[in-house]
Design an enzyme around this catalytic site. Structure first.
Site, PDB file in Angstrom:
ATOM      1  N   ARG A 134       0.853  -0.988   0.064  1.00  0.00           N
ATOM      2  CA  ARG A 134      -0.024   0.069  -0.194  1.00  0.00           C
ATOM      3  C   ARG A 134       0.802   1.216   0.002  1.00  0.00           C
ATOM      4  O   ARG A 134       1.913   1.345   0.780  1.00  0.00           O
ATOM      5  CB  ARG A 134      -1.114   0.033   0.998  1.00  0.00           C
ATOM      6  CG  ARG A 134      -2.111  -0.951   1.150  1.00  0.00           C
ATOM      7  CD  ARG A 134      -2.889  -0.897   2.373  1.00  0.00           C
ATOM      8  NE  ARG A 134      -3.773   0.371   2.183  1.00  0.00           N
ATOM      9  CZ  ARG A 134      -4.478   0.987   3.190  1.00  0.00           C
ATOM     10  NH1 ARG A 134      -4.726   0.450   4.361  1.00  0.00           N
ATOM     11  NH2 ARG A 134      -5.249   2.049   2.979  1.00  0.00           N
ATOM     12  N   TYR A 136       0.417   5.640   0.074  1.00  0.00           N
ATOM     13  CA  TYR A 136      -0.567   6.900  -0.066  1.00  0.00           C
ATOM     14  C   TYR A 136      -0.476   7.301  -1.477  1.00  0.00           C
ATOM     15  O   TYR A 136       0.309   7.396  -2.217  1.00  0.00           O
ATOM     16  CB  TYR A 136      -0.150   7.806   0.946  1.00  0.00           C
ATOM     17  CG  TYR A 136      -0.337   7.680   2.388  1.00  0.00           C
ATOM     18  CD1 TYR A 136      -1.835   7.275   3.044  1.00  0.00           C
ATOM     19  CD2 TYR A 136       0.634   7.556   3.513  1.00  0.00           C
ATOM     20  CE1 TYR A 136      -1.677   6.962   4.253  1.00  0.00           C
ATOM     21  CE2 TYR A 136       0.655   7.058   4.673  1.00  0.00           C
ATOM     22  CZ  TYR A 136      -0.797   6.677   5.146  1.00  0.00           C
ATOM     23  OH  TYR A 136      -0.750   6.520   6.401  1.00  0.00           O
ATOM     24  N   ASP A 167      -9.843   1.902  17.304  1.00  0.00           N
ATOM     25  CA  ASP A 167      -9.539   1.063  15.810  1.00  0.00           C
ATOM     26  C   ASP A 167      -8.542   0.194  15.953  1.00  0.00           C
ATOM     27  O   ASP A 167      -8.225  -0.510  15.262  1.00  0.00           O
ATOM     28  CB  ASP A 167      -8.886   2.366  14.668  1.00  0.00           C
ATOM     29  CG  ASP A 167      -7.419   2.605  15.281  1.00  0.00           C
ATOM     30  OD1 ASP A 167      -7.076   2.337  16.419  1.00  0.00           O
ATOM     31  OD2 ASP A 167      -6.939   3.368  14.326  1.00  0.00           O
ATOM     32  N   ASP A 172      -1.906   7.129  16.865  1.00  0.00           N
ATOM     33  CA  ASP A 172      -1.068   7.914  15.818  1.00  0.00           C
ATOM     34  C   ASP A 172      -0.578   9.343  16.221  1.00  0.00           C
ATOM     35  O   ASP A 172      -1.123   9.827  17.022  1.00  0.00           O
ATOM     36  CB  ASP A 172      -1.787   7.851  14.711  1.00  0.00           C
ATOM     37  CG  ASP A 172      -2.184   6.735  13.887  1.00  0.00           C
ATOM     38  OD1 ASP A 172      -1.291   5.754  14.226  1.00  0.00           O
ATOM     39  OD2 ASP A 172      -3.451   6.662  13.362  1.00  0.00           O
ATOM     40  N   ASP A 204      -9.706   7.040  15.304  1.00  0.00           N
ATOM     41  CA  ASP A 204      -8.376   6.869  14.885  1.00  0.00           C
ATOM     42  C   ASP A 204      -7.679   8.204  15.358  1.00  0.00           C
ATOM     43  O   ASP A 204      -7.563   9.145  14.451  1.00  0.00           O
ATOM     44  CB  ASP A 204      -8.211   6.678  13.556  1.00  0.00           C
ATOM     45  CG  ASP A 204      -6.683   6.187  13.279  1.00  0.00           C
ATOM     46  OD1 ASP A 204      -6.012   6.439  13.955  1.00  0.00           O
ATOM     47  OD2 ASP A 204      -6.584   6.124  11.989  1.00  0.00           O
TER      48      ASP A 204
END
Length: 294
Positions: A134, A136, A167, A172, A204
């Site tokens: 993956r 961005y 989540d 983060d 999140d």
């Protein structure tokens, strides 16, 4: 044969100890660090509670495999060369409102790196979807990573954020300093604000913080200071995380708390609450499911 590289630098030296797996809800002056050393638990009495002390490891990162492949992993090693978990074994609290932050995605990069919470020793790897790596759709403009020893409990509804459930990941961090971090680098940061992102119904948190090594770190101590000395940054962070899935045909993410960043005190509350959730997780008071507790 997979490539292996061990990296050790001053930037990966953690001043503090590997903590025992329990939350700290005490004032900085009563802080004690807990650690295991050669399978022996050492104890030292300090104010308010008993704990262990005075271990200053140099944490190394060890790369296995080639970057941007499915097999690539960044492991963390203590000073004896043993693997440790960046999520569980690196301390969160450093006292005086300072926390350890682990860089997963350096600024101005797009590979979606993350701690593998379901693998032994939770190394950093590149996320996948349907067997493909993956990325961005565009570079992230800040250092991005996690606060160790935190966990957003998926069984816990947050009444302040539309009743959204956690989540199932560590919290983060978006670090706004000028220097570009490295994957696996451990930085000392101070929180400044919090954004309550809601991603497909899950809460999140994004803690906005700055490295203590940044030249402007002394100028920013709360959310209003960010707007003064880093004008437009909070809006840019919100908009980036709101929109990054749109190029893949998904809807924009939402934000709670009136779509605005909360202040430092609120960010600290989020950190403390998710540290408590993590402690319950590693004590197995809450089912871990597929999460690795090693």
């Amino acid at each position: 044969m997979a490539a292996t590289r061990v990296i050790s630098s001053a930037s990966n030296t953690i001043s503090g100890a590997l903590l025992s797996r329990s939350p700290l809800k005490i004032k900085p002056q009563s802080l004690s660090f807990c650690f295991k050393n050669n399978n022996r638990l050492l104890t030292q009495k300090r104010r308010l509670f008993n704990c262990t002390a005075i271990y200053n490891p140099q944490v190394q990162t060890k790369e296995e495999g080639q970057p941007e492949t499915l097999d690539y992993r960044v492991f963390f090693l203590d000073n004896s060369g043993k693997k440790i978990s960046p999520w569980h074994d690196i301390p969160l609290h450093l006292g005086d409102g300072v926390f350890n932050f682990i860089v997963e995605i350096p600024k101005e990069s797009s590979a979606k790196m993350e701690v593998a919470t379901d693998e032994l020793f939770t190394p950093i790897k590149q996320d996948t979807k349907k067997g493909k790596l993956r990325y961005y759709p565009y570079n992230i403009n800040w250092n991005y990573g996690l606060l160790p020893q935190t966990w957003e409990d998926p069984s816990l509804a947050n009444a302040e954020v539309e009743g959204a459930f956690g989540d199932n990941d560590p919290v983060d961090v978006v670090e706004i300093g000028e220097s570009r971090g490295k994957i696996g680098q451990v930085l000392k940061v101070k929180p400044l604000a919090a954004l309550a992102m809601i991603d497909e119904g899950e809460l999140d948190w994004k803690i906005v913080a700055i490295s203590l090594d940044d030249p402007r770190a002394s100028l920013v101590n709360d959310v209003d200071d960010v707007e003064k000395h880093f004008p437009g940054t909070l809006t840019a962070i919100r908009d980036w995380f709101r929109d990054y899935k749109i190029p893949d045909g998904k809807p924009a993410n939402k934000f709670g708390l009136g779509n605005k960043p909360a202040n430092k005190d609120f960010a600290l509350k989020v950190i403390n609450e998710t540290n408590e959730s993590w402690a319950k997780l590693v004590k197995r008071s809450i089912p871990a499911g597929e999460l690795s507790l090693v």
